[in-house]
Scaffold this motif. Structure first.
Motif, mmCIF file in Angstrom:
data_model
loop_
_atom_site.group_PDB
_atom_site.id
_atom_site.type_symbol
_atom_site.label_atom_id
_atom_site.label_comp_id
_atom_site.label_asym_id
_atom_site.label_seq_id
_atom_site.Cartn_x
_atom_site.Cartn_y
_atom_site.Cartn_z
ATOM 1 N N THR A 220 2.163 12.289 7.957
ATOM 2 C CA THR A 220 0.900 12.775 7.369
ATOM 3 C C THR A 220 0.878 12.685 5.848
ATOM 4 O O THR A 220 -0.131 12.260 5.285
ATOM 5 C CB THR A 220 0.617 14.211 7.832
ATOM 6 O OG1 THR A 220 0.562 14.220 9.261
ATOM 7 C CG2 THR A 220 -0.696 14.733 7.276
ATOM 8 N N PRO A 221 1.955 13.056 5.129
ATOM 9 C CA PRO A 221 1.888 12.966 3.668
ATOM 10 C C PRO A 221 1.595 11.548 3.158
ATOM 11 O O PRO A 221 0.996 11.386 2.099
ATOM 12 C CB PRO A 221 3.272 13.429 3.207
ATOM 13 C CG PRO A 221 3.757 14.307 4.308
ATOM 14 C CD PRO A 221 3.215 13.680 5.573
ATOM 15 N N LEU A 222 1.977 10.545 3.920
ATOM 16 C CA LEU A 222 1.758 9.166 3.497
ATOM 17 C C LEU A 222 0.301 8.729 3.677
ATOM 18 O O LEU A 222 -0.158 7.816 3.000
ATOM 19 C CB LEU A 222 2.683 8.219 4.271
ATOM 20 C CG LEU A 222 2.637 6.761 3.871
ATOM 21 C CD1 LEU A 222 3.131 6.562 2.441
ATOM 22 C CD2 LEU A 222 3.456 5.911 4.816
ATOM 23 N N CYS A 223 -0.436 9.392 4.565
ATOM 24 C CA CYS A 223 -1.805 8.936 4.838
ATOM 25 C C CYS A 223 -2.836 10.049 4.694
ATOM 26 O O CYS A 223 -3.984 9.902 5.120
ATOM 27 C CB CYS A 223 -1.878 8.318 6.233
ATOM 28 S SG CYS A 223 -1.393 9.437 7.548
ATOM 29 N N HIS A 224 -2.451 11.161 4.076
ATOM 30 C CA HIS A 224 -3.349 12.315 3.936
ATOM 31 C C HIS A 224 -4.677 11.934 3.275
ATOM 32 O O HIS A 224 -5.750 12.306 3.760
ATOM 33 C CB HIS A 224 -2.660 13.433 3.151
ATOM 34 C CG HIS A 224 -3.533 14.613 2.927
ATOM 35 N ND1 HIS A 224 -3.841 15.494 3.934
ATOM 36 C CD2 HIS A 224 -4.185 15.045 1.819
ATOM 37 C CE1 HIS A 224 -4.657 16.419 3.457
ATOM 38 N NE2 HIS A 224 -4.871 16.174 2.181
ATOM 39 N N GLU A 225 -4.623 11.202 2.191
ATOM 40 C CA GLU A 225 -5.843 10.827 1.466
ATOM 41 C C GLU A 225 -6.752 9.962 2.332
ATOM 42 O O GLU A 225 -7.969 10.154 2.357
ATOM 43 C CB GLU A 225 -5.479 10.098 0.172
ATOM 44 C CG GLU A 225 -6.676 9.684 -0.663
ATOM 45 C CD GLU A 225 -7.519 10.867 -1.145
ATOM 46 O OE1 GLU A 225 -8.748 10.692 -1.278
ATOM 47 O OE2 GLU A 225 -6.962 11.945 -1.379
ATOM 48 N N GLU A 226 -6.172 9.016 3.054
ATOM 49 C CA GLU A 226 -6.961 8.127 3.907
ATOM 50 C C GLU A 226 -7.577 8.896 5.080
ATOM 51 O O GLU A 226 -8.696 8.624 5.486
ATOM 52 C CB GLU A 226 -6.103 6.966 4.424
ATOM 53 C CG GLU A 226 -5.737 5.954 3.370
ATOM 54 C CD GLU A 226 -4.601 6.376 2.452
ATOM 55 O OE1 GLU A 226 -3.989 7.446 2.670
ATOM 56 O OE2 GLU A 226 -4.317 5.623 1.504
ATOM 57 N N LEU A 227 -6.841 9.881 5.614
ATOM 58 C CA LEU A 227 -7.392 10.722 6.678
ATOM 59 C C LEU A 227 -8.554 11.557 6.142
ATOM 60 O O LEU A 227 -9.604 11.655 6.790
ATOM 61 C CB LEU A 227 -6.306 11.646 7.248
ATOM 62 C CG LEU A 227 -5.222 10.974 8.085
ATOM 63 C CD1 LEU A 227 -4.066 11.939 8.318
ATOM 64 C CD2 LEU A 227 -5.790 10.478 9.401
ATOM 65 N N ARG A 228 -8.362 12.152 4.977
ATOM 66 C CA ARG A 228 -9.411 12.988 4.371
ATOM 67 C C ARG A 228 -10.670 12.182 4.104
ATOM 68 O O ARG A 228 -11.786 12.641 4.334
ATOM 69 C CB ARG A 228 -8.907 13.620 3.072
ATOM 70 C CG ARG A 228 -9.877 14.650 2.479
ATOM 71 C CD ARG A 228 -9.453 15.101 1.102
ATOM 72 N NE ARG A 228 -9.398 14.021 0.137
ATOM 73 C CZ ARG A 228 -10.474 13.422 -0.405
ATOM 74 N NH1 ARG A 228 -11.669 13.798 -0.072
ATOM 75 N NH2 ARG A 228 -10.320 12.456 -1.282
ATOM 76 N N ALA A 229 -10.485 10.944 3.641
ATOM 77 C CA ALA A 229 -11.628 10.092 3.292
ATOM 78 C C ALA A 229 -12.242 9.397 4.510
ATOM 79 O O ALA A 229 -13.287 8.760 4.389
ATOM 80 C CB ALA A 229 -11.186 9.038 2.272
ATOM 81 N N GLY A 230 -11.593 9.516 5.674
ATOM 82 C CA GLY A 230 -12.126 8.894 6.875
ATOM 83 C C GLY A 230 -11.769 7.425 7.033
ATOM 84 O O GLY A 230 -12.278 6.752 7.920
ATOM 85 N N ARG A 231 -10.883 6.925 6.184
ATOM 86 C CA ARG A 231 -10.452 5.520 6.311
ATOM 87 C C ARG A 231 -9.459 5.340 7.453
ATOM 88 O O ARG A 231 -9.330 4.252 7.998
ATOM 89 C CB ARG A 231 -9.876 5.022 4.992
ATOM 90 C CG ARG A 231 -10.933 4.924 3.884
ATOM 91 C CD ARG A 231 -10.417 4.217 2.649
ATOM 92 N NE ARG A 231 -9.313 4.908 2.012
ATOM 93 C CZ ARG A 231 -9.437 5.857 1.082
ATOM 94 N NH1 ARG A 231 -10.638 6.231 0.687
ATOM 95 N NH2 ARG A 231 -8.376 6.421 0.543
ATOM 96 N N HIS B 133 2.874 -0.490 7.650
ATOM 97 C CA HIS B 133 2.161 0.066 8.805
ATOM 98 C C HIS B 133 0.782 0.568 8.369
ATOM 99 O O HIS B 133 -0.226 0.307 9.029
ATOM 100 C CB HIS B 133 2.926 1.263 9.394
ATOM 101 C CG HIS B 133 4.002 0.903 10.350
ATOM 102 N ND1 HIS B 133 3.847 1.013 11.707
ATOM 103 C CD2 HIS B 133 5.268 0.467 10.151
ATOM 104 C CE1 HIS B 133 4.963 0.654 12.307
ATOM 105 N NE2 HIS B 133 5.844 0.323 11.374
ATOM 106 N N LYS B 134 0.769 1.292 7.278
ATOM 107 C CA LYS B 134 -0.478 1.865 6.766
ATOM 108 C C LYS B 134 -1.460 0.762 6.388
ATOM 109 O O LYS B 134 -2.635 0.816 6.764
ATOM 110 C CB LYS B 134 -0.178 2.747 5.556
ATOM 111 C CG LYS B 134 -1.380 3.371 4.912
ATOM 112 C CD LYS B 134 -0.903 4.289 3.798
ATOM 113 C CE LYS B 134 -1.920 4.537 2.760
ATOM 114 N NZ LYS B 134 -1.425 5.409 1.688
ATOM 115 N N SER B 135 -0.990 -0.260 5.701
ATOM 116 C CA SER B 135 -1.859 -1.383 5.315
ATOM 117 C C SER B 135 -2.424 -2.085 6.542
ATOM 118 O O SER B 135 -3.606 -2.458 6.565
ATOM 119 C CB SER B 135 -1.090 -2.387 4.460
ATOM 120 O OG SER B 135 -0.730 -1.801 3.240
ATOM 121 N N ALA B 136 -1.587 -2.262 7.560
ATOM 122 C CA ALA B 136 -2.042 -2.924 8.782
ATOM 123 C C ALA B 136 -3.121 -2.088 9.478
ATOM 124 O O ALA B 136 -4.143 -2.621 9.927
ATOM 125 C CB ALA B 136 -0.871 -3.166 9.722
#
Length: 59
Positions: free
Chosen positions: A28-39, A13-16
């Motif tokens: 949220t723990p699975l995508c925290h870094e991507e949210l922080r970086a704006g990806r 899901h995240k890759s898609a």
């Protein structure tokens, strides 16, 4: 509306989502870094927070 991609694996899901294939719901723990970086961008987070508070759902 029918889903274009039906999967039950959060990393896929995240890759898609990162590939721009659409909207997904991720822990949220699975995508925290991507949210922080704006990806990735959090959508409806205020509504979800209100629903969790209303129903006393454990996080």
């Amino acid at each position: 509306m029918e889903a274009r991609l039906a999967i039950d694996d959060f990393p896929i899901h995240k890759s898609a989502a990162l590939a721009g294939l659409g909207v997904t719901m991720l822990p949220t723990p699975l995508c925290h870094e991507e949210l922080r970086a704006g990806r990735l961008v959090a959508l409806l987070s205020q509504h979800l927070s209100e629903a969790i508070n209303r129903w006393n759902l454990p996080l």
